[in-house]
Motif scaffolding. Structure first.
Motif, mmCIF file in Angstrom:
data_model
loop_
_atom_site.group_PDB
_atom_site.id
_atom_site.type_symbol
_atom_site.label_atom_id
_atom_site.label_comp_id
_atom_site.label_asym_id
_atom_site.label_seq_id
_atom_site.Cartn_x
_atom_site.Cartn_y
_atom_site.Cartn_z
ATOM 1 N N PHE A 1 48.738 29.445 32.952
ATOM 2 C CA PHE A 1 48.692 30.620 33.818
ATOM 3 C C PHE A 1 47.362 31.353 33.667
ATOM 4 C CE2 PHE A 1 49.246 35.242 34.192
ATOM 5 C CZ PHE A 1 49.548 35.331 35.542
ATOM 6 N N LEU A 2 46.942 31.583 32.418
ATOM 7 C CA LEU A 2 45.693 32.300 32.186
ATOM 8 C C LEU A 2 44.506 31.525 32.745
ATOM 9 C CD1 LEU A 2 46.235 33.670 28.580
ATOM 10 C CD2 LEU A 2 46.233 34.957 30.721
ATOM 11 N N MET A 3 44.489 30.213 32.536
ATOM 12 C CA MET A 3 43.377 29.414 33.035
ATOM 13 C C MET A 3 43.347 29.422 34.567
ATOM 14 S SD MET A 3 42.141 25.565 32.018
ATOM 15 C CE MET A 3 43.801 24.948 32.032
ATOM 16 N N VAL A 4 44.491 29.287 35.193
ATOM 17 C CA VAL A 4 44.564 29.307 36.660
ATOM 18 C C VAL A 4 44.104 30.663 37.198
ATOM 19 C CG1 VAL A 4 46.169 29.297 38.623
ATOM 20 C CG2 VAL A 4 46.305 27.509 36.883
ATOM 21 N N MET A 5 44.554 31.746 36.568
ATOM 22 C CA MET A 5 44.153 33.079 37.011
ATOM 23 C C MET A 5 42.647 33.280 36.849
ATOM 24 S SD MET A 5 46.696 34.582 38.336
ATOM 25 C CE MET A 5 46.034 36.226 38.476
ATOM 26 N N ARG A 6 42.097 32.819 35.736
ATOM 27 C CA ARG A 6 40.657 32.954 35.505
ATOM 28 C C ARG A 6 39.880 32.203 36.581
ATOM 29 N NH1 ARG A 6 37.090 29.645 33.684
ATOM 30 N NH2 ARG A 6 38.513 28.198 32.663
ATOM 31 N N ARG A 7 40.305 30.994 36.860
ATOM 32 C CA ARG A 7 39.613 30.188 37.868
ATOM 33 C C ARG A 7 39.788 30.778 39.270
ATOM 34 N NH1 ARG A 7 41.112 24.110 35.735
ATOM 35 N NH2 ARG A 7 39.598 24.089 34.028
ATOM 36 N N LYS A 8 40.978 31.257 39.561
ATOM 37 C CA LYS A 8 41.252 31.849 40.869
ATOM 38 C C LYS A 8 40.358 33.063 41.122
ATOM 39 C CE LYS A 8 45.374 32.664 43.558
ATOM 40 N NZ LYS A 8 46.822 32.795 43.530
ATOM 41 N N LYS A 9 40.085 33.799 40.059
ATOM 42 C CA LYS A 9 39.230 34.982 40.168
ATOM 43 C C LYS A 9 37.750 34.636 40.001
ATOM 44 C CE LYS A 9 42.947 38.004 38.815
ATOM 45 N NZ LYS A 9 43.303 39.278 38.219
ATOM 46 N N LYS A 10 37.481 33.324 39.900
ATOM 47 C CA LYS A 10 36.105 32.813 39.802
ATOM 48 C C LYS A 10 35.352 33.401 38.605
ATOM 49 C CE LYS A 10 35.723 31.928 44.776
ATOM 50 N NZ LYS A 10 36.522 30.818 44.841
ATOM 51 N N ILE A 11 36.058 33.456 37.479
ATOM 52 C CA ILE A 11 35.460 33.925 36.232
ATOM 53 C C ILE A 11 35.258 32.705 35.346
ATOM 54 C CG2 ILE A 11 35.774 35.381 34.194
ATOM 55 C CD1 ILE A 11 37.725 37.080 35.927
ATOM 56 N N SER A 12 34.028 32.466 34.947
ATOM 57 C CA SER A 12 33.747 31.320 34.076
ATOM 58 C C SER A 12 34.181 31.636 32.646
ATOM 59 C CB SER A 12 32.262 30.978 34.093
ATOM 60 O OG SER A 12 31.520 31.993 33.442
ATOM 61 N N ILE B 1 43.940 36.713 22.225
ATOM 62 C CA ILE B 1 44.792 36.326 23.353
ATOM 63 C C ILE B 1 45.152 37.559 24.178
ATOM 64 C CG2 ILE B 1 47.037 35.362 24.005
ATOM 65 C CD1 ILE B 1 46.756 33.584 21.430
ATOM 66 N N ASP B 2 45.480 38.647 23.507
ATOM 67 C CA ASP B 2 45.808 39.891 24.206
ATOM 68 C C ASP B 2 44.616 40.414 25.004
ATOM 69 O OD1 ASP B 2 48.362 39.756 23.173
ATOM 70 O OD2 ASP B 2 47.989 41.229 21.588
ATOM 71 N N GLN B 3 43.409 40.335 24.416
ATOM 72 C CA GLN B 3 42.200 40.764 25.124
ATOM 73 C C GLN B 3 41.983 39.912 26.370
ATOM 74 O OE1 GLN B 3 38.726 40.808 22.633
ATOM 75 N NE2 GLN B 3 39.773 41.912 21.015
ATOM 76 N N TYR B 4 42.171 38.603 26.224
ATOM 77 C CA TYR B 4 42.020 37.666 27.343
ATOM 78 C C TYR B 4 42.984 38.057 28.464
ATOM 79 C CZ TYR B 4 41.805 33.019 29.615
ATOM 80 O OH TYR B 4 41.651 31.976 30.498
ATOM 81 N N LYS B 5 44.253 38.211 28.126
ATOM 82 C CA LYS B 5 45.273 38.563 29.127
ATOM 83 C C LYS B 5 44.918 39.857 29.847
ATOM 84 C CE LYS B 5 49.230 36.473 26.804
ATOM 85 N NZ LYS B 5 50.492 36.730 26.083
ATOM 86 N N LYS B 6 44.564 40.869 29.084
ATOM 87 C CA LYS B 6 44.245 42.169 29.654
ATOM 88 C C LYS B 6 43.060 42.059 30.625
ATOM 89 C CE LYS B 6 43.092 46.898 28.461
ATOM 90 N NZ LYS B 6 42.774 47.855 27.419
ATOM 91 N N TYR B 7 42.014 41.381 30.214
ATOM 92 C CA TYR B 7 40.823 41.232 31.056
ATOM 93 C C TYR B 7 41.165 40.515 32.355
ATOM 94 C CZ TYR B 7 36.069 40.183 32.503
ATOM 95 O OH TYR B 7 34.903 40.105 33.219
ATOM 96 N N ILE B 8 41.851 39.402 32.252
ATOM 97 C CA ILE B 8 42.166 38.591 33.426
ATOM 98 C C ILE B 8 43.088 39.345 34.392
ATOM 99 C CG2 ILE B 8 43.454 36.533 34.207
ATOM 100 C CD1 ILE B 8 40.612 35.947 33.233
ATOM 101 N N LEU B 9 44.092 40.010 33.860
ATOM 102 C CA LEU B 9 45.051 40.692 34.723
ATOM 103 C C LEU B 9 44.478 41.956 35.356
ATOM 104 C CD1 LEU B 9 48.282 40.115 32.648
ATOM 105 C CD2 LEU B 9 47.527 38.886 34.691
ATOM 106 N N GLU B 10 43.460 42.561 34.734
ATOM 107 C CA GLU B 10 42.872 43.773 35.286
ATOM 108 C C GLU B 10 41.752 43.490 36.276
ATOM 109 O OE1 GLU B 10 41.790 46.229 31.963
ATOM 110 O OE2 GLU B 10 43.855 46.835 31.609
ATOM 111 N N LYS B 11 41.204 42.315 36.269
ATOM 112 C CA LYS B 11 40.097 41.970 37.171
ATOM 113 C C LYS B 11 40.602 41.729 38.567
ATOM 114 C CE LYS B 11 36.109 42.146 35.338
ATOM 115 N NZ LYS B 11 35.098 42.922 35.905
#
Length: 59
Positions: free
Chosen positions: A8-19, A49-59
């Motif tokens: 989920f995190l990887m898909v969200m990161r890619r969907k938001k075009k964040i390398s 992991i929490d930092q990653y989740k927070k960043y991805i979900l807030e972008k």
């Protein structure tokens, strides 16, 4: 973290075009650690992991 959460995190990161590199720089961690988180290659401190989740979900 289980495989579904990692995917989920990887898909969200890619969907938001964040390398991985951009994410790593924003979190102050290495790109390698981002890769470990996404691939489940190593045990990673929950804080990262929490930092990653927070960043991805807030972008």
């Amino acid at each position: 973290m289980n495989e579904t959460e990692r995917d989920f995190l990887m898909v969200m990161r890619r969907k938001k075009k964040i390398s991985q590199r951009t994410l790593a720089q924003a979190l102050g961690i290495s790109q390698t650690l981002v890769s470990f988180i996404e691939n489940g290659t190593r045990e990673v401190d929950k804080n990262y992991i929490d930092q990653y989740k927070k960043y991805i979900l807030e972008k």
